[in-house]
Design an enzyme around this catalytic site. Structure first.
Site, short mmCIF file in Angstrom:
data_model
loop_
_atom_site.label_atom_id
_atom_site.label_comp_id
_atom_site.label_asym_id
_atom_site.label_seq_id
_atom_site.Cartn_x
_atom_site.Cartn_y
_atom_site.Cartn_z
N LYS A 280 5.10 10.49 -8.17
CA LYS A 280 4.22 9.31 -8.15
C LYS A 280 4.04 8.78 -9.57
O LYS A 280 4.23 9.51 -10.54
CB LYS A 280 2.85 9.70 -7.60
CG LYS A 280 2.81 9.95 -6.11
CD LYS A 280 1.39 10.23 -5.65
CE LYS A 280 1.34 10.52 -4.17
NZ LYS A 280 1.68 9.37 -3.32
N ARG A 354 3.71 14.03 6.69
CA ARG A 354 4.30 14.09 8.04
C ARG A 354 5.15 15.34 8.20
O ARG A 354 5.32 15.83 9.32
CB ARG A 354 5.09 12.80 8.31
CG ARG A 354 6.24 12.58 7.36
CD ARG A 354 6.71 11.14 7.35
NE ARG A 354 5.88 10.29 6.49
CZ ARG A 354 6.08 8.98 6.32
NH1 ARG A 354 7.06 8.36 6.96
NH2 ARG A 354 5.30 8.28 5.52
N1 BES Z 1 -0.92 11.16 0.25
C1 BES Z 1 -0.08 10.03 0.27
C2 BES Z 1 -0.75 8.82 0.92
C3 BES Z 1 -1.80 8.14 0.10
C4 BES Z 1 -1.45 7.26 -0.90
C5 BES Z 1 -3.12 8.38 0.35
C6 BES Z 1 -2.42 6.62 -1.64
C7 BES Z 1 -4.09 7.75 -0.39
C8 BES Z 1 -3.74 6.87 -1.39
C9 BES Z 1 1.19 10.32 1.02
O1 BES Z 1 1.66 11.60 0.94
C10 BES Z 1 2.24 9.45 0.44
O2 BES Z 1 2.58 9.64 -0.67
N2 BES Z 1 2.73 8.49 1.24
C11 BES Z 1 3.70 7.58 0.78
C12 BES Z 1 4.72 7.40 1.87
C13 BES Z 1 5.95 6.68 1.43
C14 BES Z 1 6.72 7.52 0.46
C15 BES Z 1 6.78 6.37 2.64
C16 BES Z 1 3.02 6.25 0.47
O3 BES Z 1 2.08 5.88 1.20
O4 BES Z 1 3.36 5.62 -0.51
MN MN Z 2 2.89 11.91 -0.75
#
Ligand code: BES
Ligand code: MN
Ligand code: ZN
Length: 495
Positions: A280, A354
């Site tokens: 990230k 997931r």
């Molecule tokens: N934990 C995150 C989702 C999230 C993001 C929660 C920001 C709260 C704030 C999750 O694991 C994630 O990183 N999801 C990705 C999915 C994508 C890679 C398809 C996302 O939402 O960017």
């Molecule tokens: Mn994630």
């Protein structure tokens, strides 16, 4: 904090503070009228003098002379009478809790539930009172080393009711709201703790502690070897980049008939989500310590229903792991075999929620559950779609979605239904495995839920995406304890 419902407030002797509502046009609430008489028109005069306008959430604290029924009088503005409803009631109570916390009053007598409030019976009114006051009393387990101001917390809160029947309903409501408050406090504590403290092993230890506290709870914590024996290939893939070993936490609450099928609550327990190799961006990455909020909420819910001794069987299942980049971490293009047998091509290691959930949902099958509800901070896309106000709700069973939606309304912890299905699964096609773990930017919350749907299959299943609702950013940064209120209400209505 102790909560109780009282009928004849005067008979109980003087209180530290009487909390009374006033509408905006100077109209006195029911209790205010009585108190006004006792105080020779003091409240009416205050309004006449322009010192208290009664705007929603306004407060005015008045010391009362010795010998009065209370040491203090706290006036709460209720806004216009015509628009006084559940939201305004909650706001008024929050202001009351705030104002009371700044006094030395050790106990208070709240008259606000005497006002007529559309669509809120006495039980729900009382429930909101104890939930708001316990939430307000919550303190973040911070590690600040500066000396803390001596707390003089409210220890007893009494709720004035009109008669014995109302008092009975209020007592039950107070009990439910207090249990929800405690469940939320547990969820918030776990989510607020730093990720170097709140690891998968730590989460397991807190779940074991719950079993010590409540004889109705039995906890099993499965270690990496046990998870491997279950062939949870997707769950293990997420954990493999971290020095912190994963845990599958299973918390069984038995309150119902021995053979009654349980409701399984499956929580995402990523104790830190760095994104893994699909790392990230740094800004805001610290907030990914909240990525176990779903797991924290299902444990908080079990705590609340154990406190309430609900006649129902519930199993909380938390897939706890840390998502980190390293030489051993899972890579984009890796293919894993899930517990269900289906293979997954991991195209983005940041779509890890997931992956741990699909195996935990498959694990829930051994309970032959009456319903499975998973709770997860699953997608940023859900925040884009719904903001921070409502949780995303997806389900393969309309009646279950309806139950959860209604519970969210009643509990002031709303969820909004979003679609899933074949069209979205189409986006998850892989040339190399049964399914890919990401499906592009469009409809990200829906493709994520549809991925889970491929594992839930014939189960009566629903998914709550709480990415936007489980915590707040900015000045109020911290866990909200959501969706514990929704889940507890849902379970109460299943009994
Ligand atoms: N934990 C995150 C989702 C999230 C993001 C929660 C920001 C709260 C704030 C999750 O694991 C994630 O990183 N999801 C990705 C999915 C994508 C890679 C398809 C996302 O939402 O960017
Ligand atoms: Mn994630
Ligand atoms: Zn995540």
């Amino acid at each position: 904090m102790e909560f109780m419902a009282v009928v004849d407030a005067k008979a109980r002797g003087p209180s530290g503070c009487a909390v009374i509502g006033l509408y905006e046009n100077g109209e006195l609430g029911l209790a205010a009228r009585q108190v006004d008489k006792q105080l020779d028109g003091l409240i009416t005069n205050l309004h006449g003098s322009g010192d208290f306008a009664g705007k929603l959430g306004d407060t005015l604290m008045l010391p009362l002379p010795a010998g009065a029924a209370a040491s203090r009088l706290l006036l709460i503005g209720l806004g216009p009478r015509a628009s006084f409803a559940r939201k305004q009631f909650r706001k008024a109570l929050q202001s009351a809790a705030q104002a009371l916390s700044k006094t030395g009053a050790g106990d208070a007598l709240v008259y606000l539930a005497l006002e007529p409030i559309a669509e809120l019976d006495m039980q729900y009114r009382a429930r909101i009172v104890s939930e708001v006051f316990s939430s307000h009393a919550y303190k973040i387990p911070d590690l600040k080393t500066s000396p803390k101001p001596k707390a003089r917390p409210l220890t007893t809160l009494s709720l004035a009711t009109a008669d014995a029947r109302a008092a009975k309903a209020a007592a039950e409501g107070l009990r439910i709201g207090a249990a929800i408050g405690q469940g939320m406090a547990l969820a918030r504590d776990l989510a607020n703790l730093p990720p170097n403290v709140c690891t998968p092993v730590y989460l397991g230890s807190r779940a074991l502690q719950l079993a010590k506290e409540f004889p109705s709870i039995r906890t099993k914590v499965l270690d990496e070897g046990a998870i491997r024996a279950l062939k949870m290939g997707a769950f293990l893939a997420v954990a493999q980049g971290s020095a912190q070993p994963p845990r599958l936490i299973v918390c069984e609450y038995r309150g119902g008939k021995k053979n009654a099928a349980p409701v399984c609550l499956v929580g995402k327990g990523i104790t830190f989500d760095s994104g893994g190799i699909s790392l990230k961006d740094p800004p805001g990455m610290d907030e990914m310590k909240f990525d176990m909020s779903g797991g924290a909420a299902v444990l908080g819910t079990v705590r609340a229903i154990a406190e309430l001794k609900l006649p129902i069987n519930v199993v909380a299942i938390v897939a706890a792991a840390e998502n980190m980049p390293s030489g051993t971490a899972v890579k984009p293009a890796d293919i894993v075999t899930t517990m269900s047998g289906q293979t997954v091509e991991i195209l983005n290691t940041d779509a890890e929620g997931r992956l741990v959930l699909c195996d935990a949902i498959t694990y829930s099958r051994r309970y032959k559950p009456a319903a499975v509800v998973d709770v997860a901070t699953l997608t940023g896309a859900c925040i884009v779609a719904l903001g921070n106000h409502v949780s995303g709700l997806m389900s393969n069973t309309p009646s279950l979605a309806q139950e959860l939606e209604s519970a969210g309304m009643r509990a002031d912890d709303r969820a909004w239904r979003l679609p899933i299905g074949e069209d979205y699964v189409e986006q998850l096609k892989s040339n190399f495995a049964d399914i890919a773990n990401v499906g592009g930017r469009e409809g990200g919350a829906c493709t994520a839920a549809s991925f889970l749907g491929k594992f839930a299959k014939d189960l009566l299943w629903a998914h709550l995406d709480v990415a936007g609702t489980a915590w707040l950013s900015g000045a109020q940064k911290g866990s909200t304890g959501r969706p514990v209120p929704l889940l507890v209400d849902f379970l109460i209505h299943r009994t």
